[in-house]
Design an enzyme around this catalytic site. Structure first.
Site, PDB file in Angstrom:
ATOM      1  N   HIS A 175       0.867  -1.170   0.000  1.00  0.00           N
ATOM      2  CA  HIS A 175       0.000   0.000   0.000  1.00  0.00           C
ATOM      3  C   HIS A 175       0.907   1.225   0.000  1.00  0.00           C
ATOM      4  O   HIS A 175       1.600   1.486   0.986  1.00  0.00           O
ATOM      5  CB  HIS A 175      -0.926   0.010   1.229  1.00  0.00           C
ATOM      6  CG  HIS A 175      -1.906   1.132   1.188  1.00  0.00           C
ATOM      7  ND1 HIS A 175      -3.182   0.995   0.694  1.00  0.00           N
ATOM      8  CD2 HIS A 175      -1.772   2.436   1.527  1.00  0.00           C
ATOM      9  CE1 HIS A 175      -3.797   2.163   0.752  1.00  0.00           C
ATOM     10  NE2 HIS A 175      -2.958   3.052   1.259  1.00  0.00           N
ATOM     11  N   CYS A 176       0.920   1.960  -1.108  1.00  0.00           N
ATOM     12  CA  CYS A 176       1.842   3.092  -1.251  1.00  0.00           C
ATOM     13  C   CYS A 176       1.262   4.308  -0.523  1.00  0.00           C
ATOM     14  O   CYS A 176       0.205   4.822  -0.911  1.00  0.00           O
ATOM     15  CB  CYS A 176       2.057   3.407  -2.734  1.00  0.00           C
ATOM     16  SG  CYS A 176       3.130   4.829  -2.984  1.00  0.00           S
ATOM     17  N   ILE A 177       1.969   4.750   0.513  1.00  0.00           N
ATOM     18  CA  ILE A 177       1.452   5.883   1.297  1.00  0.00           C
ATOM     19  C   ILE A 177       1.551   7.194   0.522  1.00  0.00           C
ATOM     20  O   ILE A 177       0.814   8.132   0.777  1.00  0.00           O
ATOM     21  CB  ILE A 177       2.186   6.021   2.656  1.00  0.00           C
ATOM     22  CG1 ILE A 177       3.697   6.190   2.461  1.00  0.00           C
ATOM     23  CG2 ILE A 177       1.872   4.859   3.562  1.00  0.00           C
ATOM     24  CD1 ILE A 177       4.422   6.627   3.710  1.00  0.00           C
ATOM     25  N   ASN A 182      -1.542   6.937  -1.528  1.00  0.00           N
ATOM     26  CA  ASN A 182      -2.652   6.335  -0.776  1.00  0.00           C
ATOM     27  C   ASN A 182      -3.453   5.357  -1.641  1.00  0.00           C
ATOM     28  O   ASN A 182      -4.662   5.482  -1.783  1.00  0.00           O
ATOM     29  CB  ASN A 182      -3.570   7.419  -0.200  1.00  0.00           C
ATOM     30  CG  ASN A 182      -4.620   6.814   0.723  1.00  0.00           C
ATOM     31  OD1 ASN A 182      -4.407   5.760   1.311  1.00  0.00           O
ATOM     32  ND2 ASN A 182      -5.765   7.475   0.824  1.00  0.00           N
ATOM     33  N   ASN A 183      -2.751   4.408  -2.223  1.00  0.00           N
ATOM     34  CA  ASN A 183      -3.427   3.398  -3.041  1.00  0.00           C
ATOM     35  C   ASN A 183      -2.607   2.125  -2.999  1.00  0.00           C
ATOM     36  O   ASN A 183      -1.386   2.171  -2.859  1.00  0.00           O
ATOM     37  CB  ASN A 183      -3.564   3.897  -4.485  1.00  0.00           C
ATOM     38  CG  ASN A 183      -4.583   3.105  -5.271  1.00  0.00           C
ATOM     39  OD1 ASN A 183      -5.291   2.256  -4.709  1.00  0.00           O
ATOM     40  ND2 ASN A 183      -4.670   3.367  -6.559  1.00  0.00           N
TER      41      ASN A 183
END
Ligand SMILES: [Zn+2]
Ligand SMILES: [Zn+2]
Length: 335
Positions: free
Chosen positions: A163-165, A168-169
């Site tokens: 989950h790429c902060i 946010n996806n």
């Protein structure tokens, strides 16, 4: 109350919140840790807006760089730029990271409910990291091979990476290409800005103002950060893994180093087990009965294996998802 007092109060509260994990038993940090920091970190449902903070932070940094260039640097270096740079290259490299960022934010990865036909069956179960009997307790559906449940997105993401902060996806099947375009566009834009400003500074007969130097250093630092992150990501791709699987492989290799990983010699599809005893495996003979657990963490059943071998080298374990080359693995991910 003046704006200055308000600003000082705001900064003070932020500092108290940020320092509270370090000094969690010292007042007043302890109060902030208990009542603000801990609930904010722990409760993903109540404080869902927190996941937008990092993308906003990234956007603000990027906009600051663009703003600094156009207000304080552009007029100083304009005469050094070629016409095509001014009317074509600069607008493209300015907009590309933002456009790619928006693209990767809005492109949802496929999940166990919303996917293209055949996506959930694309990969077989390897009976080492993935088993066909594991049901997601939230999605109430069998987890496809290479999928992972994301507690932030609340879905089982297919070919889940992480989950790429920053956007946010979840990065997974269906948005790998957009994710790498985002990384590459950031590298190219920042690197171009850094090299161009650096060249102009070197060729300048007079000392350029501090704004040019500041922007050059900032672009250089962010370029290095982006290159390191992209390199680490691509290293995982070369190994035929996802970030999620890399963590699983670390655990498997740790078991192997401790002499706990064994392979059943019986003719069945489930062949990988963890030896219960922590004794030195070389002291055990094939005839001795030992208790084994499946490498499937959700399977708590005990097994008795009559014939098995202890795995001593990582080369004895094959990653069935590795296509052999970086290009083949990358193509497989973005398809
Ligand atoms: Zn799930
Ligand atoms: Zn997610």
């Amino acid at each position: 109350m003046s704006w200055n007092v308000l600003f000082v109060l705001l900064v003070g509260v932020v500092v108290l919140i940020l320092l509270s994990p370090v000094f969690k038993s010292t007042w007043p940090f302890s109060t902030f840790y208990r009542n603000v920091f801990q609930p904010f970190i722990a409760d993903d449902q109540k404080y869902r807006w927190k996941f937008h903070l990092v993308p906003i932070f990234y956007t603000l940094i990027y906009l600051y760089l663009v703003y600094t260039y156009h207000t304080r640097v552009e007029w100083l270096v304009r005469s050094e730029l070629f016409l095509c740079e001014r009317i074509l290259v600069v607008p493209i490299i300015t907009l590309a990271p933002i456009a790619c960022g928006i693209l990767v934010m809005v492109t949802k990865a496929e999940d166990s409910y919303h996917h293209k036909p055949g996506s959930t069956e694309k990969y077989p179960y390897d009976y080492l990291l993935y088993y066909p009997v594991v049901k997601c307790s939230t999605c109430h559906i069998i987890k496809p091979a290479r999928s992972k449940h994301c507690s932030i997105c609340n879905r089982c993401i297919l070919v889940a990476d992480h989950h790429c902060i920053w956007v946010n996806n979840c990065i997974g099947k269906g948005n790998y290409l957009q994710f790498y375009l985002f990384l590459i566009s950031n590298i190219f834009s920042l690197l171009y800005a850094f090299l161009r400003l650096w060249c102009i500074s070197l060729n300048s007969k007079t000392a350029l103002p501090r704004a040019v130097l500041t922007l050059t250093i900032l672009c250089g630092c962010f370029t290095i950060i982006c290159i390191i992150f992209t390199y680490l990501q691509l290293t995982i791709v070369r190994e035929g893994m996802t970030t999620n699987e890399q963590d699983k492989w670390y655990t498997i290799q740790e078991y192997m180093r401790e002499g706990k990983l064994v392979r059943s010699l019986n003719d069945n599809c489930q062949s990988w087990f963890l030896k219960l005893t922590e004794d030195d495996t070389t002291k055990l003979t094939q005839d001795q009965h030992a208790t084994f657990y499946s490498t499937n963490a959700y399977d708590h059943k005990q097994y008795n294996l009559a014939h098995y071998i202890t795995i001593k080298d990582a080369s004895e374990i094959s990653n069935i998802y590795d296509k052999g080359t970086f290009l083949a693995n990358f193509t497989d991910l973005i398809q």
